[in-house]
Motif scaffolding. Structure first.
Motif: not given
Length: 347
Positions: A275-288
């Motif tokens: 399951t891919h997601t984007n980090c919920k920290n708006d200063g990051c949003h890393l796709l992992f």
């Protein structure tokens, strides 16, 4: 004068989407053809699709069109009629999403670009008129039985990681423009073999097949309609799926299940997960990739640092983000590091 772009906030548009009661269908399509005036073509298409309540992302260039959209299911026939009324799009294949909740897009964006696929090709003699031969699902399965067949995945690492064809070779890069010359170099000793190229919806592998032929390869094929169409054909014709796992898609779903196999691992704990997601920290949003347990443990964030930031007051978070370029980051496990996600959102 008609408004040819959206003027409503993203938050409001998402809210309106989730309030809809009419089912939506997610569709992708592309076509390589010459467009003399891309801006005029874009404006006319915006008016037509906006009237049909189409949401999504469409790129227009002199070389053609590339689209990923959703629309009310009741408007599908009207969309098809409109597209087929354009000579170059008459009979166009429309790839309908395999695993669709209808919430893939919430706004219509149509942009004019230099290319519908950013390829980095500068050779003026390159032409899309000479491209590889199409193969359908049945032909793909038959060719995969042949030891003389080489299968090349023309998608990014994070797409390959969660699902790919059996025996598929990964071109280790996260941008299509880098992959093209790499594929030519990696396959130099296989010029006489059958080479099948595939991607999500067909647009990248079609151009890649033309590029391989341009560079002296002989027996080049590409999967018609990509993984999306392959999955549809295997299901309709009761064929075994040689694609294993999940197909990554560039919308809010971030993936559609093809087989039940989970071939990837959580990037935080290492348990099986895809399951891919984007980090919920708006200063990051890393796709992992994150499993359910880690999503709960880290509040949907990629690290304890981001989790701490995410739980700070909104105004404090906003101050911390000032002047920070998060660079569209993506976890690239093959390179043991994080890198900017520079690839286009192409099918």
């Amino acid at each position: 004068m008609a408004v040819l772009h959206n003027r409503v906030s993203q938050a409001e548009l998402k809210k309106l989407l989730h309030q809809e009661t009419t089912p939506r269908t997610t569709i992708s399509f592309y076509q390589y053809f010459t467009i003399g005036d891309p801006q005029q073509f874009r404006d006319e298409m915006y008016k037509a699709l906006n009237a049909l309540k189409v949401f999504g992302r469409i790129y227009i260039a002199q070389e053609g069109i590339n689209a990923q959209i959703s629309l009310p299911a009741d408007n599908f026939d009207a969309l098809k009629a409109y597209l087929y009324s354009i000579d170059a799009l008459n009979g166009l294949r429309l790839n309908i999403a395999v695993d669709d909740d209808g919430k893939s897009f919430w706004v219509l964006k149509i942009k004019v670009r230099d290319k519908i696929v950013a390829d980095g090709i500068t050779d003026p003699s390159f032409s899309m008129e000479n491209k590889g031969r199409y193969v359908n699902a049945e032909q793909m399965n038959e060719l995969l039985k042949d030891d003389n067949t080489v299968v090349i995945d023309m998608r990014n690492h994070y797409e390959y990681e969660v699902g790919h064809f059996e025996k598929a070779i990964e071109i280790p890069s996260d941008t299509f423009r880098e992959q093209l010359p790499m594929a030519v170099e990696m396959m130099q000793d296989k010029k006489e073999q059958n080479i099948i190229m595939y991607c999500t919806g067909g647009i990248r592998c079609e151009k890649a097949s033309a590029y391989m032929l341009h560079n002296g390869f002989k027996n080049v094929f590409h999967l018609e309609g990509g993984i999306i169409n392959y999955a549809k054909q295997t299901k309709a014709n009761e064929l075994p799926s040689k694609f294993i796992g999940k197909n990554f898609v560039f919308d809010d779903r971030l993936g559609e299940r093809i087989t039940e196999d989970i071939i990837a691992k959580c990037h935080q704990c290492g348990k099986p997960a895809d399951t891919h997601t984007n980090c919920k920290n708006d200063g990051c949003h890393l796709l992992f990739i994150q499993c359910e347990d880690c999503a709960a443990q880290y509040d949907g964030c990629c690290s304890e640092t981001c989790q701490t930031t995410y739980n700070l007051p909104a105004e404090v978070q906003k101050e911390l983000r000032k002047g920070v370029d998060k660079g569209m980051m993506v976890f690239n496990k093959s390179k043991k590091r994080l890198r900017p996600r520079l690839g286009d959102k192409d099918q």
